[in-house]
Write a protein that holds these residues in place. Sequence first.
Motif, PDB file in Angstrom:
ATOM      1  N   VAL A 436       0.845  -1.197   0.000  1.00  0.00           N
ATOM      2  CA  VAL A 436       0.000   0.000   0.000  1.00  0.00           C
ATOM      3  C   VAL A 436       0.876   1.240   0.000  1.00  0.00           C
ATOM      4  N   GLU A 437       0.665   2.102  -0.967  1.00  0.00           N
ATOM      5  CA  GLU A 437       1.367   3.384  -0.926  1.00  0.00           C
ATOM      6  C   GLU A 437       0.337   4.507  -0.885  1.00  0.00           C
ATOM      7  N   ASN A 438       0.808   5.664  -0.458  1.00  0.00           N
ATOM      8  CA  ASN A 438      -0.035   6.854  -0.393  1.00  0.00           C
ATOM      9  C   ASN A 438      -1.214   6.702   0.565  1.00  0.00           C
ATOM     10  N   ASP A 439      -1.006   5.973   1.650  1.00  0.00           N
ATOM     11  CA  ASP A 439      -2.010   5.887   2.713  1.00  0.00           C
ATOM     12  C   ASP A 439      -1.735   7.052   3.669  1.00  0.00           C
ATOM     13  N   VAL A 440      -2.645   8.010   3.716  1.00  0.00           N
ATOM     14  CA  VAL A 440      -2.393   9.218   4.500  1.00  0.00           C
ATOM     15  C   VAL A 440      -2.247   8.924   5.989  1.00  0.00           C
ATOM     16  N   ASP A 441      -2.911   7.877   6.473  1.00  0.00           N
ATOM     17  CA  ASP A 441      -2.756   7.520   7.882  1.00  0.00           C
ATOM     18  C   ASP A 441      -1.309   7.173   8.199  1.00  0.00           C
ATOM     19  N   ILE A 442      -0.649   6.496   7.265  1.00  0.00           N
ATOM     20  CA  ILE A 442       0.744   6.111   7.473  1.00  0.00           C
ATOM     21  C   ILE A 442       1.647   7.336   7.461  1.00  0.00           C
ATOM     22  N   TYR A 443       1.361   8.305   6.594  1.00  0.00           N
ATOM     23  CA  TYR A 443       2.138   9.555   6.621  1.00  0.00           C
ATOM     24  C   TYR A 443       2.018  10.217   7.984  1.00  0.00           C
ATOM     25  N   SER A 444       0.824  10.198   8.541  1.00  0.00           N
ATOM     26  CA  SER A 444       0.603  10.820   9.838  1.00  0.00           C
ATOM     27  C   SER A 444       1.400  10.101  10.923  1.00  0.00           C
ATOM     28  N   ILE A 445       1.355   8.775  10.906  1.00  0.00           N
ATOM     29  CA  ILE A 445       2.077   8.000  11.916  1.00  0.00           C
ATOM     30  C   ILE A 445       3.587   8.179  11.760  1.00  0.00           C
ATOM     31  N   LYS A 464       3.742  17.111   5.258  1.00  0.00           N
ATOM     32  CA  LYS A 464       3.374  17.911   4.088  1.00  0.00           C
ATOM     33  C   LYS A 464       3.169  17.030   2.861  1.00  0.00           C
ATOM     34  N   LYS A 465       3.964  15.957   2.739  1.00  0.00           N
ATOM     35  CA  LYS A 465       3.768  15.022   1.627  1.00  0.00           C
ATOM     36  C   LYS A 465       2.392  14.367   1.719  1.00  0.00           C
ATOM     37  N   GLY A 466       1.997  14.040   2.942  1.00  0.00           N
ATOM     38  CA  GLY A 466       0.669  13.463   3.133  1.00  0.00           C
ATOM     39  C   GLY A 466      -0.431  14.425   2.723  1.00  0.00           C
ATOM     40  N   ASP A 470      -3.925  14.361   0.466  1.00  0.00           N
ATOM     41  CA  ASP A 470      -5.239  14.704   1.016  1.00  0.00           C
ATOM     42  C   ASP A 470      -5.091  15.977   1.847  1.00  0.00           C
ATOM     43  N   GLU A 471      -5.367  17.109   1.207  1.00  0.00           N
ATOM     44  CA  GLU A 471      -5.145  18.397   1.866  1.00  0.00           C
ATOM     45  C   GLU A 471      -6.142  18.675   2.982  1.00  0.00           C
ATOM     46  N   ASN A 473      -7.065  16.277   5.286  1.00  0.00           N
ATOM     47  CA  ASN A 473      -6.977  15.199   6.269  1.00  0.00           C
ATOM     48  C   ASN A 473      -6.768  15.757   7.672  1.00  0.00           C
ATOM     49  N   PHE A 474      -7.672  15.443   8.573  1.00  0.00           N
ATOM     50  CA  PHE A 474      -7.646  16.016   9.913  1.00  0.00           C
ATOM     51  C   PHE A 474      -6.374  15.645  10.673  1.00  0.00           C
ATOM     52  N   ASP A 475      -6.007  14.367  10.660  1.00  0.00           N
ATOM     53  CA  ASP A 475      -4.812  13.926  11.394  1.00  0.00           C
ATOM     54  C   ASP A 475      -3.576  14.698  10.970  1.00  0.00           C
ATOM     55  N   LEU A 476      -3.372  14.782   9.646  1.00  0.00           N
ATOM     56  CA  LEU A 476      -2.183  15.458   9.134  1.00  0.00           C
ATOM     57  C   LEU A 476      -2.161  16.925   9.527  1.00  0.00           C
ATOM     58  N   LEU A 477      -3.300  17.597   9.396  1.00  0.00           N
ATOM     59  CA  LEU A 477      -3.384  19.016   9.758  1.00  0.00           C
ATOM     60  C   LEU A 477      -3.132  19.219  11.243  1.00  0.00           C
ATOM     61  N   TYR A 478      -3.738  18.373  12.073  1.00  0.00           N
ATOM     62  CA  TYR A 478      -3.587  18.487  13.520  1.00  0.00           C
ATOM     63  C   TYR A 478      -2.132  18.253  13.936  1.00  0.00           C
ATOM     64  N   ASN A 479      -1.528  17.186  13.380  1.00  0.00           N
ATOM     65  CA  ASN A 479      -0.163  16.850  13.780  1.00  0.00           C
ATOM     66  C   ASN A 479       0.840  17.884  13.287  1.00  0.00           C
TER      67      ASN A 479
END
Length: 550
Positions: A436-445, A464-466, A470-471, A473-479
């Motif tokens: 799996v690539e480009n899973d935004v959850d994994i970018y966050s983790i 930022k890559k995540g 998905d611009e 994505n709550f997790d990415l923005l929060y983190n």
Amino acid sequence: MKISLCMIVKNEEKNIVNCLDRALKIVDEAIVVDTGSTDKTVQLLKDNYGENEKVKIIEYEWENDFSKARNKSLKYATGDWILVLDADERIFCNRQRLEEFLISREDKAYIIPIYNIIDRDNIVISSTMVRLYKNDNPIYKGAIHEQIFINGKSYIGDIIDGNICKIYHYGYTEAVFKEKEKLDRNIDIIKAQIEEEPNVSFHWYNKGVMEMCKGNYKAAIDDLIKSHKLAKGHRMAFHNDLVIRLLQCMLIEKKYKMALEFVSIIADDPILRQIPDLYYYWGIAHASRKNYYKAVKCFMKAIEIGEYEKGTSKYGAGSFLPKIEWAKVLLMEGKKEKAIEKYKEAVFDDYNINMQGLEELKRLLIEENRMEELNQLENDVLTQKKSRTYSINKKLLNNNDFLKFSRDIKDNIKLLVENGMLMEAKEAIKEYENIVENDVDIYSIKGVIEMMEGDMEEAEIILKKGLEIDEANFDLLYNLAYLYKLNERNDLAVTFYKKALDNAKSDEDIKVINEELGNLGEFSLGKSNSNNKFSKIKYLDEMFKEKYGI
């Protein structure tokens, strides 16, 4: 109906828990025979399953014979059916549909499709090994690549639909193979078997496979041809795999004429001609000898057949791979315009999850000074990637089954991070990203891990890559907002907390962000949307406070 899982393992500390945790959701009991692990495998088994009545752990002295070890596990199996897995495999299975399938059939042995993950661009699907069979006096024979006999009879096995049951196998990637030092051990076992039984086709096939894995392609060709001849026209369970491997070795050694002669002999086989790989490799051989018309005809036939799951097949051999080779033929014919169009077909093929052929396509557009078209291509690629949060095509996997597996894996990774087991978390992420690539959850983790290790710059890059995928994505923005807060870049922290607030999906998320904004001297209220639940990495703030005093 009761299903018993029977396994033999050695030095599988990186795999055993993930394998068993998933399998135990499907089987009724598990018998695990350890053949002399020197790592933490046995301890992990005891720590995780020592009090689990469903799991029996047996320590067994290895006798250089796989069948003896497997037969040891069979002695303790009490199920109606026996499932066989290796530790570096993960099973996807709908238990209810499997039971319905088994009840409706009278066969005693079944092949489960195996997706061998070589790397992200190289997946080989094989359906040649019996992995599920009736517990009716079963016994294994053969020191390596052992064969099952049920009540004294050998079974080739029918193939179970991959939507009911499938296996993902990670053990034959080059790195893992070297790590396990399997090759020398297996070659020695095979050679001993050949000395005892020199006219058994299966032994020579096994030796050919091992020689191929070691990169000894000339020796592999000799062994596989000998196996083919010893079969004397009888179809063996491994025959499709033998043919495909033999063609691969011939092409690697640039024995194109030999490959063409071999295919001409087997092309009328009613089973083999259903495999797209046969025509894919046949086409490559023709192209290499400048038989362009015949090459294109072969590539067209491979595409017409489509992807194949009933035997051995390279992922893409029935879709985008022949299109790429077809584009190369068009280039060799001087038809650059048509080659560009064919590359586009290949790159945006539904099965081409990693967009193979993209760099070649870009190069051609640059050579032709078609910069406007190149810019449009890059926009199209970005749009395509954003739409592929999960890179495995829905046609390849049952979506609900895969998403459940995906959630399980990510939950396990989060638990590892929560407990400070960052190296283990990284290993789990690496395994997950193989398919799996480009899973935004994994970018966050991954961003969280970098923050915990103190590399804020790398964490910012990852998050930022995540967001490029998905611009909203709550997790990415929060983190990312939290990272800026830690770095005392409060203006950016406020900006991203507000963006996270705009994408909050629960009252709790809104409350947490408003508290953060309040601490930064900003006040903003988001709308409640408590009907939608959103899974976010809520442990981040608490982890930094508890573990690092931040």
